[in-house]
Write a protein that holds these residues in place. Structure first.
Motif, PDB file in Angstrom:
ATOM      1  N   ARG A 413      46.029  -9.942  16.114  1.00 36.54           N
ATOM      2  CA  ARG A 413      46.171 -11.106  15.260  1.00 36.54           C
ATOM      3  C   ARG A 413      45.982 -12.469  16.096  1.00 36.54           C
ATOM      4  O   ARG A 413      46.600 -12.331  17.195  1.00 36.54           O
ATOM      5  N   LYS A 456      51.606 -24.744  12.256  1.00 38.70           N
ATOM      6  CA  LYS A 456      51.154 -24.202  11.127  1.00 38.70           C
ATOM      7  C   LYS A 456      50.441 -25.205   9.894  1.00 38.70           C
ATOM      8  O   LYS A 456      49.303 -25.248   9.238  1.00 38.70           O
ATOM      9  N   ASP A 459      47.148 -25.939  11.530  1.00 36.72           N
ATOM     10  CA  ASP A 459      46.200 -24.973  11.543  1.00 36.72           C
ATOM     11  C   ASP A 459      46.592 -23.779  10.473  1.00 36.72           C
ATOM     12  O   ASP A 459      47.125 -22.673  10.837  1.00 36.72           O
ATOM     13  N   ASP A 461      45.389 -21.549   8.868  1.00 35.80           N
ATOM     14  CA  ASP A 461      44.963 -20.311   8.831  1.00 35.80           C
ATOM     15  C   ASP A 461      45.527 -19.550   9.998  1.00 35.80           C
ATOM     16  O   ASP A 461      45.283 -18.177  10.286  1.00 35.80           O
ATOM     17  N   ARG A 462      45.973 -20.138  10.925  1.00 34.24           N
ATOM     18  CA  ARG A 462      46.751 -19.421  12.121  1.00 34.24           C
ATOM     19  C   ARG A 462      48.113 -18.833  11.702  1.00 34.24           C
ATOM     20  O   ARG A 462      48.793 -19.182  11.024  1.00 34.24           O
ATOM     21  N   THR A 567      50.730 -14.259   5.069  1.00 33.78           N
ATOM     22  CA  THR A 567      49.250 -14.345   5.244  1.00 33.78           C
ATOM     23  C   THR A 567      48.692 -13.961   3.800  1.00 33.78           C
ATOM     24  O   THR A 567      47.596 -14.618   3.671  1.00 33.78           O
ATOM     25  N   ARG A 570      50.806 -16.502   1.347  1.00 36.79           N
ATOM     26  CA  ARG A 570      50.952 -17.761   1.854  1.00 36.79           C
ATOM     27  C   ARG A 570      52.386 -18.384   1.491  1.00 36.79           C
ATOM     28  O   ARG A 570      52.280 -19.453   0.963  1.00 36.79           O
TER      29      ARG A 570
END
Ligand code: TPP
Ligand code: MG
Length: 581
Positions: A413, A456, A459, A461-462, A567, A570
């Motif tokens: 990942r 976070k 970003d 989606d990281r 993930t 969320r």
């Protein structure tokens, strides 16, 4: 309902499209490219809050504001946001008291070379007769002779806004200085009366007036460094603040392999090389440092410990970085035979080119033996890491074992692990640029969790994981952090490595007094945090997915559930992992 800004009570009528200076600050920050301002407000903020509403009503483009209910967390979030974006950040705090709460964050930012524009209000100068004058006793109580002094040692530049029309000029200058090599924080004090005055809006729209100065070493200097390395029999690289950027990371990987140069990440705060690189020797400079004839130090504050490690008499040392002599620090006497001032990424790319061009590169002798030593060491490290995999999970959990298990869960990942007295680097086996951040060498704890949140936020989606000690978690003002995370949809995974105390302080005492009186205590004085709070409940108070893991056999499953929470759902998640020292 949006109030009419011109008729709002207490607002002095603005001429034409002029904006109240408190709002003009934000309009100018947007023009400079600032996306987010991390804010904690106070009674100095009426012209800021009113000015923001007014600027919005006038259709001005404004940055997003994120309210953070503790200043240390606000500054640390900006720190993380910079890590994710590479762009200078902005933070606005409340007078001297907010600034002093943020001062540890400023010290951390300076030590990590994080560019940020710190601002805080200044209590009104006048007691009456001027719009914005003092109205409540704190107007007197927060008075200081020299407020910027609170952060001056951490800042490259500081000033106090004197007139409203200075807003665009001063912000342009402050921002450009922060982003210039070597990067770092700057500070601007914002007196309330000045923020209440109108600022001509025409100036707010013009292009930024000042470019940041970026230093990349000239080719000739990099060629000299390359020649030194090429001519070495036993070269060594030590890197602490990473390899600069992706290009630098890739260049270092190629040059270390091509020219058989071991790379050590002693006390690293960022990854410079993959854990699986054939020349990566881990974090301990020994035995390499006592054998090396040329050491390339890449952007490192304290590349070894002079009290422990000894260089050979004939060893030559090259320091490459934005400030290779680390001029901010009065005492730092690491030898430097060649000091190369350069942003790190392009510096490493140029160094690789220099090695290719060097007439000495192919004639280097003795490297086969040196490389064979490295290969044996790497093989031994592999055996030690595989030993962790074979450890019985029913044993009390250690940091190393948790790190190994977390590393396995993250494999494949794109993730960033932020560690503050949390998981150690090597057992995580991280392989990517930007995959690791450790607390800055200033060690102002409480940085890890909000830094991860800043990454976070920038970003989303990281996958971002904050692994922190129980002490570090409490230093982070966790209630404030979880509130911000929920309010802004920041789905960070927090793994608290909970040994119910200050393990690092205990080790430090044992290091100095291994057989002393304190060492005889089971419960060493001044280092205990028992009874440990139920951290899962702290996170659950902000509706995080939260679990306590007391048995190693449950860790992999708990990690899987927590990873799903961040993930797929969320949502923020926390694991309170009970470890032994
Ligand atoms: C703001 C701040 N206060 C105090 C310290 C001193 N300090 C250094 S390490 C440490 C202990 C940290 O405890 P924890 O996060 O639980 O990690 P552990 O050492 O137990 O693994 C302390 C208090 C510091 N570095 N920063
Ligand atoms: Mg602890």
């Amino acid at each position: 309902m949006t109030p009419d800004p011109i008729d709002a009570p207490g607002t002095p009528p603005a001429a034409g499209q002029d904006l109240t200076a408190g709002g003009a600050v934000f309009a100018r920050l947007a023009r400079l490219g600032v996306e987010v301002v991390f804010v904690n407000s106070g009674t100095d903020f009426p012209p800021v809050i009113e000015g923001l509403a007014e600027a919005d009503a006038h259709g001005a483009e404004l940055p997003r504001t994120v309210v953070v209910a503790h200043e240390h967390a606000a500054v640390s979030m900006a720190h993380g946001y910079y890590f994710a974006t590479g762009r200078a950040q902005a933070v606005m705090l409340h007078t001297n008291v907010g600034l002093s709460n943020g001062a540890t964050g400023a010290i951390n930012a300076a030590t990590d070379r994080v560019p940020m524009l710190l601002m805080s209000g200044r209590t009104p100068t006048v007691e009456e007769g001027r719009f914005g004058a003092r109205t409540v006793p704190i107007g007197w109580g927060q008075e200081m002779r020299d407020q910027p002094a609170l952060v001056r040692e951490a800042c490259k530049w500081d000033y106090e806004l004197r007139f409203p029309e200075q807003v665009p000029q001063l912000l342009d200058r402050a921002y450009a200085i922060a982003a210039s090599t070597p990067r770092g924080p700057v500070y601007l004090a914002l007196p309330r009366e000045v923020l209440c005055e109108p600022c001509p809006s025409a100036e707010l729209d013009r292009a930024p007036a000042m470019a940041a100065a970026r230093v990349v070493a000239p080719r000739s200097l990099l060629a000299t460094a390359a020649d030194l390395l090429a001519g070495a029999r036993r070269p060594l690289v030590i890197a602490q603040r990473g390899a600069g950027d992706q290009e630098g990371f890739d260049a270092l990987a190629r040059l270390a392999d091509r020219w058989s140069i071991p790379v050590c990440q002693y006390w690293a705060v960022a990854t410079a090389i993959s854990a699986h690189h054939p020349m990566y020797v881990g974090q301990d400079p020994e035995p390499w440092i006592s054998e090396a004839d040329v050491v390339l130090v890449i952007d490192s504050l304290a590349p070894w410990s002079p009290d422990i490690h000894r260089l050979r008499e004939d060893c030559r040392v090259i320091h490459l970085g934005p400030d290779p002599l680390e001029a901010r620090f009065p005492v730092r006497n690491f030898r430097s035979d060649l000091s190369v001032t350069s942003e790190v990424g392009p510096g490493l790319v140029g160094l690789e080119q220099g090695l290719h061009d060097s007439s000495r590169a192919e004639s280097a002798t003795g490297r086969t033996e040196w490389r064979a030593l490295v290969e044996r060491h790497v093989a031994d490290r592999r055996i030690r890491l595989d030993g962790l995999a074979a450890t019985d999970p029913a044993q009390p959990m250690t940091k190393e074992w948790v790190a190994h298990t977390v590393g396995r869960a993250l494999r494949g990942r794109a993730a960033t692990v932020v560690s503050e007295l949390g998981c150690p680097l090597d057992p995580l086996e991280l392989t990517e640029h930007g995959s690791w951040r450790q607390e800055p060498h200033s060690g102002g704890l409480g940085w890890g969790l909000p830094c991860a949140m800043g990454i976070k936020l920038a970003d989303p989606d990281r996958l971002v994981v904050a692994t922190v000690g129980d002490g570090s978690y409490m230093f982070a003002n966790p209630v404030a952090c979880h509130q911000v995370a929920e309010a802004n949809g920041i789905a960070v995974l927090v793994i608290v490595l909970n040994n119910a105390g200050y393990g690092a302080v205990r080790s430090s005492v044992l290091g100095l007094y291994p057989t002393g009186y304190a060492a005889k205590f089971d419960d060493m004085p001044l280092t205990g945090l028992a009874p440990s709070p139920d951290f899962a409940q702290v996170a659950a108070a902000s509706r995080a997915h939260a679990e306590t893991v007391a048995d190693g056999r449950d860790l992999a499953g708990a990690l899987e559930r927590a990873l799903r929470a961040v993930t797929v759902d969320r949502r923020q998640a926390l694991l309170d992992v009970r470890i032994v020292d």
